[in-house]
Design an enzyme around this catalytic site. Sequence first.
Site, PDB file in Angstrom:
ATOM      1  N   CYS A  80      31.538  36.753   1.380  1.00  0.00           N
ATOM      2  CA  CYS A  80      29.933  37.512   2.183  1.00  0.00           C
ATOM      3  C   CYS A  80      28.858  38.309   1.780  1.00  0.00           C
ATOM      4  O   CYS A  80      27.885  38.192   1.423  1.00  0.00           O
ATOM      5  CB  CYS A  80      30.345  38.703   3.585  1.00  0.00           C
ATOM      6  SG  CYS A  80      28.525  38.753   4.677  1.00  0.00           S
ATOM      7  N   CYS A  85      26.503  35.663   2.694  1.00  0.00           N
ATOM      8  CA  CYS A  85      25.662  35.753   3.680  1.00  0.00           C
ATOM      9  C   CYS A  85      24.967  37.174   2.661  1.00  0.00           C
ATOM     10  O   CYS A  85      22.864  36.965   2.756  1.00  0.00           O
ATOM     11  CB  CYS A  85      26.205  37.030   4.540  1.00  0.00           C
ATOM     12  SG  CYS A  85      28.245  35.775   5.555  1.00  0.00           S
ATOM     13  N   LYS A  88      22.989  35.395   0.041  1.00  0.00           N
ATOM     14  CA  LYS A  88      21.703  34.160   0.821  1.00  0.00           C
ATOM     15  C   LYS A  88      20.854  34.710   1.558  1.00  0.00           C
ATOM     16  O   LYS A  88      19.354  34.586   1.688  1.00  0.00           O
ATOM     17  CB  LYS A  88      22.357  33.161   1.490  1.00  0.00           C
ATOM     18  CG  LYS A  88      22.187  32.374   2.678  1.00  0.00           C
ATOM     19  CD  LYS A  88      22.016  32.935   3.589  1.00  0.00           C
ATOM     20  CE  LYS A  88      22.735  33.497   4.956  1.00  0.00           C
ATOM     21  NZ  LYS A  88      23.699  32.706   4.903  1.00  0.00           N
ATOM     22  N   TYR A 222      25.805  24.380   6.246  1.00  0.00           N
ATOM     23  CA  TYR A 222      23.979  25.014   6.180  1.00  0.00           C
ATOM     24  C   TYR A 222      24.290  26.220   5.240  1.00  0.00           C
ATOM     25  O   TYR A 222      23.009  26.598   5.270  1.00  0.00           O
ATOM     26  CB  TYR A 222      24.928  26.502   7.752  1.00  0.00           C
ATOM     27  CG  TYR A 222      26.329  27.096   7.362  1.00  0.00           C
ATOM     28  CD1 TYR A 222      25.866  28.446   6.589  1.00  0.00           C
ATOM     29  CD2 TYR A 222      26.991  26.509   7.455  1.00  0.00           C
ATOM     30  CE1 TYR A 222      26.738  29.415   6.349  1.00  0.00           C
ATOM     31  CE2 TYR A 222      27.841  27.195   7.795  1.00  0.00           C
ATOM     32  CZ  TYR A 222      28.216  28.945   6.712  1.00  0.00           C
ATOM     33  OH  TYR A 222      29.185  29.890   6.187  1.00  0.00           O
ATOM     34  N   GLU A 226      20.738  26.731   3.686  1.00  0.00           N
ATOM     35  CA  GLU A 226      19.613  27.660   3.499  1.00  0.00           C
ATOM     36  C   GLU A 226      19.431  27.819   1.975  1.00  0.00           C
ATOM     37  O   GLU A 226      18.619  27.987   1.679  1.00  0.00           O
ATOM     38  CB  GLU A 226      21.530  28.651   3.779  1.00  0.00           C
ATOM     39  CG  GLU A 226      21.085  28.773   5.271  1.00  0.00           C
ATOM     40  CD  GLU A 226      22.218  29.345   5.391  1.00  0.00           C
ATOM     41  OE1 GLU A 226      22.183  30.428   6.289  1.00  0.00           O
ATOM     42  OE2 GLU A 226      23.154  29.909   4.646  1.00  0.00           O
ATOM     43  N   HIS A 491       5.411  41.180  25.330  1.00  0.00           N
ATOM     44  CA  HIS A 491       4.355  40.244  24.682  1.00  0.00           C
ATOM     45  C   HIS A 491       3.365  41.017  23.394  1.00  0.00           C
ATOM     46  O   HIS A 491       3.376  42.084  23.497  1.00  0.00           O
ATOM     47  CB  HIS A 491       2.434  39.978  25.554  1.00  0.00           C
ATOM     48  CG  HIS A 491       2.468  39.179  25.554  1.00  0.00           C
ATOM     49  ND1 HIS A 491       2.164  37.023  25.209  1.00  0.00           N
ATOM     50  CD2 HIS A 491       0.775  39.107  25.570  1.00  0.00           C
ATOM     51  CE1 HIS A 491       0.952  37.120  25.109  1.00  0.00           C
ATOM     52  NE2 HIS A 491       0.190  38.043  25.338  1.00  0.00           N
ATOM     53  N   GLU A 496       9.492  36.131  23.239  1.00  0.00           N
ATOM     54  CA  GLU A 496       9.391  35.727  25.044  1.00  0.00           C
ATOM     55  C   GLU A 496       9.196  35.142  25.938  1.00  0.00           C
ATOM     56  O   GLU A 496       9.759  34.320  27.008  1.00  0.00           O
ATOM     57  CB  GLU A 496       7.898  36.659  26.010  1.00  0.00           C
ATOM     58  CG  GLU A 496       7.227  35.765  24.867  1.00  0.00           C
ATOM     59  CD  GLU A 496       5.481  36.778  25.521  1.00  0.00           C
ATOM     60  OE1 GLU A 496       5.404  37.060  26.824  1.00  0.00           O
ATOM     61  OE2 GLU A 496       4.902  36.819  25.008  1.00  0.00           O
TER      62      GLU A 496
END
Length: 516
Positions: A80, A85, A88, A222, A226, A491, A496
Site C-alpha cells: 500500500c 494505494c 497510485k 483494478y 488505475e 445540494h 445527493e
Amino acid sequence: MAAVLVWRNYRFRFKNVVVSAVRLLSSTAGKFDYDLLVIGGGSGGLACSKEAAQLGRRVAVLDYVDPSPQGTKWGLGGTCVNVGCIPKKLMHQAALLGGALKDAQKYGWHIQHPVQHDWSVMAKAVQNYVKSLNWGHRVQLSDRKVNYFNMKGSFVDDHTVCGTLKSGKEILITAENVVIATGLRPKYPTHVLGALEYCISSDDIFWMTKPPGKTLLVGASYVSLECAGFLTGIELDTTVMVRSIPLRGFDQQMSYLVTDYMESYGTKFLWRCIPTRVEKLDNGQLNVSWRSVESGKEEKDTFDTVMWAVGRAPETKTLNLERVGVQMNPDTGKIIVSHDEASSVPHIYAIGDIAEGRPELTPTAIKAGKLLAYRLFSGSTELMDYDNVPTTVFTPLEYGCVGFSEEEAIRRHGSDNIEVYHAYYKPLEFTVAEREAGQCYIKMVCLREGDQRILGLHFVGPNAGEVIQGFALAVKCGATYTQLLTTVGIHPTCAEEVTKLHITKRSGLDATVTGC
C-alpha cells in the site's frame, strides 16, 4: 475478632494468587523471546504489532522485500505505502489535475500552451513522500518499543523462526504467537517468452525515474485500469489488453461503464486478446505479439513499456509453512484461516492478503490486525466483520461500491426478489466544462419485500470514494430504501443523486436525471 481472622486469611490467599500469577508470567516471559512475532511489515502486520506493543507485550517485526525482477526495491510499509494505494492515488491526482487544466479554460482561466507534464518531477515528489512514510513507520515502531528486523523469516518449529539477513547471517527468534502478514506480489506469465526479462509490474512503475512512454498494460484488474488511467491522463499513449472481462469480481455493468469512459478518455483497449511473445528490439523498444481469443488472428505492435497486471501471488515460498503444518489452499497458495484469523496451527495466525477468502484491501488488513491483537492480549472477543466492506477503483471516472453486485444479489436472492433503483446523472462541474457524462451512473440493489433493505450501492463518477465511504455506514447498519427516501440530500452534489433514486430497472423507464 472472627472478621479480622477472615480478612487475614483472605489477604493471605489473595497474596498467594498474585505471587502465582507473577511467577506464571515470568515463566512465560522466560520461555520465549517475544509474546508476538509478526512476519511482514505491511499495513496489517504493522497495525497488529503496534497495538500489541501498546498493550504492554514484547513484540518484534520481520520484514524484507525481495527486489522485483527488474530490480526495484523499497522500504518498510508494504504494498500500500510503496507500490500500491499511496503512489497510485497521487499519480491519479496528477492526471485529474491535467483534466482540470483543460476544464479551467471554460471557466475563464487563461492557460499557456503547450501544457506539458514532467514525469520526473511527479515521480520524485511521490517517491519522497513514500520514503517519508517508510521512515515514519520505523519511528512509530521504535516509539512503541517494537523490535524491527530487516530480514526474511522461515519457520524452524511452531514457536521458532529463523531470520536471515541480506548478508546471509541467521538469527533464531522464538515467540508465543506468530502472525503471518507477508501479502502478495505481482504474477508474471512465465510461459510468455520475454515476459520476465523485459517487462515490469506495479512493483516498478511508481519508482521509474523516466516516463514509461508508449505503454501496454496486460490485464483488466483494478491495478491495470488505475495505472492505465493515470498514464492516459498525463498524455502517454496507453493500451490495455483484456483476455476476458474487466474488473472481475465487481458489478459488470459498472465495470463496463468504467472502461467505456476510459476509451472515450483516450485509453485504447485490445479486447479478448492474449499475449504470446515479447521481444526487445535494437532500439530498446519492445515488440509484442498477441492472439485474438475468438478468431485466433495474430497481431503485433511496438511499445516502450509493457506492464503485467494479471493477478498477484502469495509471499509464502520462504516461510517453510509445510514444516510446521500450516495448511494452504493448493489452488491459490494462500493460508487457510478460521473466523478469528487462526491458521491450522495453534498460535500461528494470518491476516491481510495472504489469508484465504479475505478482501485484498488495506483497511481490512489494518482492522483485522488490530482486532487480533486485542483478542490475543486484552481479552477481547470481537471478530473482524468482512461483510459490506466498501472500496473504490481510482480510474479516470472513479467507481465506488459497497455490498453486493447486482449479479451476486440475483444469485443469492433471485431476480424476482430484488429491486434495482438507478440513475444516469451529470455532475454540475461537467456542465460548464462541456464534459461527457454518459457513464456517470448510480445503482442501488435492494430486497424487493418490506422496507427494501439495501444490499449494494454502486457509484461511477467524480470522488466516488468520498461518496461511498459515507453511505457505507448506512449499508453496514442495515439501511433500507424507505429510510433513504427520508434522507435530505446536500445540494448541489453528486452524492445527493443517491437520495433521489426512484426509477427501477424493472419499470423500463428512462433513468436520466433532468433538471438540477
